[in-house]
Structures are given as structure tokens and as C-alpha cells.
Design a protein around this motif. Structure first.
Motif, PDB file in Angstrom:
ATOM      1  N   LYS A  37       0.851  -1.200   0.000  1.00  0.00           N
ATOM      2  CA  LYS A  37       0.000   0.000   0.000  1.00  0.00           C
ATOM      3  C   LYS A  37       0.881   1.242   0.000  1.00  0.00           C
ATOM      4  CE  LYS A  37      -0.651   0.142   5.027  1.00  0.00           C
ATOM      5  NZ  LYS A  37      -0.979  -1.113   5.700  1.00  0.00           N
ATOM      6  N   ASN A  58      -4.373  -2.736   0.332  1.00  0.00           N
ATOM      7  CA  ASN A  58      -5.457  -2.349   1.245  1.00  0.00           C
ATOM      8  C   ASN A  58      -6.638  -1.672   0.573  1.00  0.00           C
ATOM      9  OD1 ASN A  58      -2.949  -2.513   2.918  1.00  0.00           O
ATOM     10  ND2 ASN A  58      -4.459  -2.128   4.543  1.00  0.00           N
ATOM     11  N   SER A 205       5.614  -6.034  10.216  1.00  0.00           N
ATOM     12  CA  SER A 205       7.051  -5.742  10.315  1.00  0.00           C
ATOM     13  C   SER A 205       7.600  -5.861  11.734  1.00  0.00           C
ATOM     14  CB  SER A 205       7.330  -4.330   9.799  1.00  0.00           C
ATOM     15  OG  SER A 205       7.114  -4.292   8.411  1.00  0.00           O
ATOM     16  N   GLY A 222       5.211  -4.891   5.402  1.00  0.00           N
ATOM     17  CA  GLY A 222       5.316  -3.724   4.528  1.00  0.00           C
ATOM     18  C   GLY A 222       6.594  -2.945   4.773  1.00  0.00           C
ATOM     19  N   THR A 223       6.607  -2.189   5.866  1.00  0.00           N
ATOM     20  CA  THR A 223       7.711  -1.279   6.178  1.00  0.00           C
ATOM     21  C   THR A 223       9.086  -1.948   6.138  1.00  0.00           C
ATOM     22  OG1 THR A 223       6.121  -0.228   7.655  1.00  0.00           O
ATOM     23  CG2 THR A 223       8.389   0.533   7.790  1.00  0.00           C
TER      24      THR A 223
HETATM   25  C1  LIG Z   1      -0.139  -1.926   6.412  1.00  0.00           C
HETATM   26  C2  LIG Z   1      -0.516  -3.311   6.794  1.00  0.00           C
HETATM   27  C3  LIG Z   1       0.450  -4.306   7.036  1.00  0.00           C
HETATM   28  C4  LIG Z   1       1.941  -4.051   6.993  1.00  0.00           C
HETATM   29  O1  LIG Z   1       2.356  -3.284   8.088  1.00  0.00           O
HETATM   30  P1  LIG Z   1       3.901  -2.971   8.339  1.00  0.00           P
HETATM   31  O2  LIG Z   1       3.950  -2.573   9.758  1.00  0.00           O
HETATM   32  O3  LIG Z   1       4.271  -1.876   7.404  1.00  0.00           O
HETATM   33  O4  LIG Z   1       4.650  -4.222   8.068  1.00  0.00           O
HETATM   34  C5  LIG Z   1       0.006  -5.588   7.317  1.00  0.00           C
HETATM   35  N1  LIG Z   1      -1.312  -5.878   7.382  1.00  0.00           N
HETATM   36  C6  LIG Z   1      -2.260  -4.959   7.164  1.00  0.00           C
HETATM   37  C7  LIG Z   1      -3.689  -5.346   7.237  1.00  0.00           C
HETATM   38  C8  LIG Z   1      -1.897  -3.640   6.875  1.00  0.00           C
HETATM   39  O5  LIG Z   1      -2.855  -2.727   6.684  1.00  0.00           O
END
Ligand SMILES: *Cc1c(COP(=O)(O)O)cnc(C)c1O
Length: 230
Positions: A37, A58, A205, A222-223
Motif C-alpha cells: 500500500k 489495502n 514488520s 510492509g515497512t
Molecule cells: C499496512 C498493513 C500491514 C503491513 O504493516 P507494516 O507494519 O508496514 O509491516 C500488514 N497488514 C495490514 C492489514 C496492513 O494494513
């Protein structure tokens, strides 16, 4: 300086492998969803070249453009809140919808899937910490929701997903992961049709290693792969 996606990815994969091995699990049993995202197509392509095979998005509108550009050589998972009026597009775009949290949404998925003569794979999202701000069905209503979705023949329930509270110390998140695993075991025992509890999607993360120790089969990162968003 921001690390390159490939270096981040190698690091995350090493941690997954190490943690899995340490607790007697096979690293192959843990799928990594790279959460993209707010990440541009260039970086997504970099991640795919570096070996990412599943991407998590997302927002439907954002995902649609990217999926059209990047293509379906990889899997795409819907992990955000899904509006009922976007179901038609969602089931065409995504390989797995991880965020089903209400019967009306499941009914719409079933209806649309039926008209396409396909079976849609879903996870049921559970609000394991019962925070008002989080989406997901409350834990105590999850079994009943699943018993109803299980009757919808064009849906295959493949497990549970949760977003626990964000806590700096990942050890403090452990009880929520454990609680989701136990809920999965309870549902498995009930033996609903069209339902298996093979996937537990939990861990991001900050806490994916603890999630793996507690049985995660899908981690959503993600991060740690793409760097800070925005
Ligand atoms: C943004 C998101 C993640 C990833 O989060 P990070 O902390 O960046 O790894 C995982 N699951 C959902 C549902 C998210 O919205």
C-alpha cells in the motif's frame, strides 16, 4: 539512507527462516506477503525481481491500477476493508481476500462468485483485541459467522487473519497471536463445510517473528521491505 528493497527482503526472509527453524517449523510453511500500500510500481517491480511472489494491498482503487500495470505473474491479496459495492472488482483482481468480517460481505462474494462460476478463497478477519478502532469480527462472534459463511458454496474459507494492537514490544503481542491460533483450532474441531483452518495470517514488520512462533502461516510485511510509507 534507505536500504534497497532487495537487501530488506533478504533480511526479512532470513529472519523468517531462522525463526521457523528455531521452533521446529519448515520455512516453506510460511508465506510472505509484501504489503505494498502506498508503494509505487517501480518498487513493487524491484521486489518481484528480488523474489516476492505475493503482494498485499489495502485499497481496491489503488490496487486495481497497480495490478493492471504489474500483472498477475504474482499473487495479489486483499488485506484492507472491503466495501460490498467493490466485491465484483475485488474477486476479479485478488487471489485471496483476507479481510472478510461480516455476513453481508460474504453473501455478496458468494453471489458474484456464483455468477462467474468460480470459488473465491477467503480468510475471516477477527478483531482479536476487541479494540473499537480495528475492523474484524469480534472473537466471540467468529464461530457463528463462520458457520453461516460455510453454507455459501462458492466461498472457500481457508483460515483466519488478524491485526493485533501495535505495541512496541512484540512479546506483548504474543497473547493475541496465541488467541487467534486457539480460535482456529476450535473452528477446525467444529468441522464446518467449505472450511479449513490451514492459514493463520498474523504478524507485521514489528512482530512477525513472534507470530511465526505462535503458528502464523502468512506474515504481512510492509515497512521492513519497502521502508517507511509516505
Ligand atoms: C499496512 C498493513 C500491514 C503491513 O504493516 P507494516 O507494519 O508496514 O509491516 C500488514 N497488514 C495490514 C492489514 C496492513 O494494513
Amino acid at each position: 539512507m534507505e536500504h534497497r528493497v532487495i537487501d530488506n527482503l533478504i533480511e526479512v526472509k532470513e529472519k523468517i527462516e531462522k525463526t521457523a527453524t528455531k521452533c521446529g517449523r519448515s520455512p516453506d510453511d510460511i508465506k510472505l506477503v509484501a504489503v505494498s500500500k502506498m508503494v509505487g510500481v517501480e518498487k513493487i517491480k524491484e521486489a518481484i525481481s528480488a523474489g516476492v511472489t505475493i503482494l498485499g494491498e489495502n485499497y481496491l482503487q489503488e490496487a486495481k491500477g497497480k495490478i493492471e500495470e504489474v500483472g498477475k505473474s504474482v499473487q495479489w491479496h486483499m488485506i484492507g476493508h472491503l466495501q460490498t459495492n467493490k466485491v465484483k472488482q475485488a474477486i476479479e483482481l485478488f487471489d485471496l481476500i483476507q479481510s472478510v468480517d461480516r455476513l453481508s460481505l460474504a453473501q455478496e462474494i458468494h453471489k458474484r462468485a456464483k455468477s462467474l462460476d468460480k470459488r473465491v478463497r477467503i480468510l475471516v478477519q477477527v478483531n482479536i483485541s476487541e479494540e473499537d478502532t480495528k475492523s474484524g469480527i469480534e472473537r466471540e462472534s467468529a464461530v457463528s459467522l463462520i458457520s453461516e459463511i460455510a453454507r455459501l458454496t462458492n466461498i472457500s474459507i481457508e483460515g483466519l487473519m488478524t491485526i493485533p494492537p501495535y505495541l512496541l514490544d512484540p512479546q506483548k503481542v504474543r497473547p493475541y497471536f496465541k488467541s487467534l491460533r486457539e480460535l482456529g483450532e476450535e473452528i477446525e474441531r467444529r468441522g464446518f463445510e467449505n472450511t479449513s483452518m490451514k492459514e493463520l495470517s498474523m504478524g507485521m514488520s514489528n512482530d512477525f517473528e513472534v507470530a511465526i512462533e505462535e503458528g502464523a502461516t502468512i506474515v504481512r510485511v510492509g515497512t521492513a521491505i519497502f521502508g517507511e510509507r509516505g
